[in-house]
Design an enzyme around this catalytic site. Structure first.
Site: not given
Ligand code: GLU
Length: 306
Positions: A62, A65, A190, A242, A260
């Site tokens: 992530s 991102k 992705y 998150y 992760v």
């Protein structure tokens, strides 16, 4: 002094790695050594300090991102963005489906969760998904100042094979018109971006650039606009860990993004960029020892932005 501090803090916090667990829902990630822990710090004079397994490669997950988000911000106005994705914190997990149906007119709540990142790729400039992917990958290499960054093929294939939750998110978004591209192509981009392999040094370098408001540490050249850096840091602060973002703001207080794979990229504005790696995760998917290490560092050096 910084070097000794990092070495002593790392050993002091290594035992936290035993309290977490490596991600297993992506089978390839379960092969990581759960006791690894590393840190790298770039201060704004360009000095680099590191300790532990700082040079062990791991996948961005992530953390990619935020780079996708930077490309989105370069290529779109905020109004165009808000038609598709908002910047609201989520109290659900990073791969939650429920909000897409029940809240926010089917728009992902923010670009830091899986649904938001998948939809973000579509907003990046490019004739097709492949060009959008290439633009983001090149941006990762550019910001990390490391042209040799590549995708870890085993992790990519493992994600592709088992990524049905992400497929569910993407097909749902296609059904509501939130995304328009071919779902499998978008997911493929992705998965590859999540599987980009980096080290603590690479993410510390990206963090240092954000800490320096987008200016190169080497020659002061603007590599990313100050306005974009400000937006990215704001969204990292509210959404970067998150549903653990609130607690992290209290305990650490630095704009950060976790993945992760065990990495955390943390920005200490106008002071330093920090990259941490510890693949044993807590229940929310954030590096267990990584968060503890950053908490202790923020406390000792009084880094919290609050
Ligand atoms: N590739 C991971 C997934 O899609 C990224 C999740 C993360 O790092 O939060 O589930």
């Amino acid at each position: 002094m910084m070097q000794e501090l990092l070495e002593s803090m790392l050993e002091e916090h290594r035992h936290w790695t035993k309290m977490g667990a490596v991600a297993t829902y992506i089978p390839e990630l379960s092969k990581q050594d759960s006791e690894s822990l590393g840190i790298c710090v770039y201060d704004l004079t360009g000095e680099v300090y590191h300790a532990g397994e700082w040079d062990k490669p791991f996948t961005m997950q992530s953390i990619s991102k935020i780079v996708t988000f930077m490309c989105v911000l370069q290529d779109n106005t905020m109004d165009t963005l808000y038609k598709k994705i908002t910047v609201a914190p989520s109290s659900d997990g990073f791969n939650s489906i429920v909000n897409l149906e029940t809240k926010n007119e089917h728009r992902p709540l923010n670009p830091m969760i899986n649904s938001g990142a998948i939809a973000s790729i579509e907003l990046v400039k490019g004739k097709n998904v492949e060009e959008k992917y290439e633009r983001i990958l090149q941006m990762i290499r550019f910001l990390a100042d490391n042209p040799s960054i590549e995708v870890n093929q085993s992790v990519y294939l493992s994600e592709k094979e088992t990524g049905d939750r992400n497929r569910a998110l993407a097909y749902f978004m296609k059904s509501t018109g939130t995304i328009e591209s071919d779902v499998e192509e978008l997911l493929d981009a992705y998965f590859r971006l999540c599987s980009v392999e980096i080290t603590c040094k690479d993410i510390a370098s990206i963090a240092a650039l954000l800490a320096n408001d987008g200016k190169s540490l080497r020659d002061g050249r603007e590599l990313m606009s100050k306005k974009i850096c400000k937006t990215v840091k704001a969204v990292m602060t509210t959404c970067g860990l998150y549903d653990g973002s609130g607690e992290y703001a209290v305990s650490v207080g630095l704009p950060s993004k976790s993945g992760v794979g065990g990495g955390i990229l943390a920005v200490s504005p106008h002071k330093m960029g920090i990259g941490v790696f510890g693949p044993a995760l807590d229940a929310k998917g954030n590096s267990m020892a990584g968060v503890k290490l950053l908490e202790s560092m923020a406390h000792r050096l009084e880094l919290s932005i609050f």
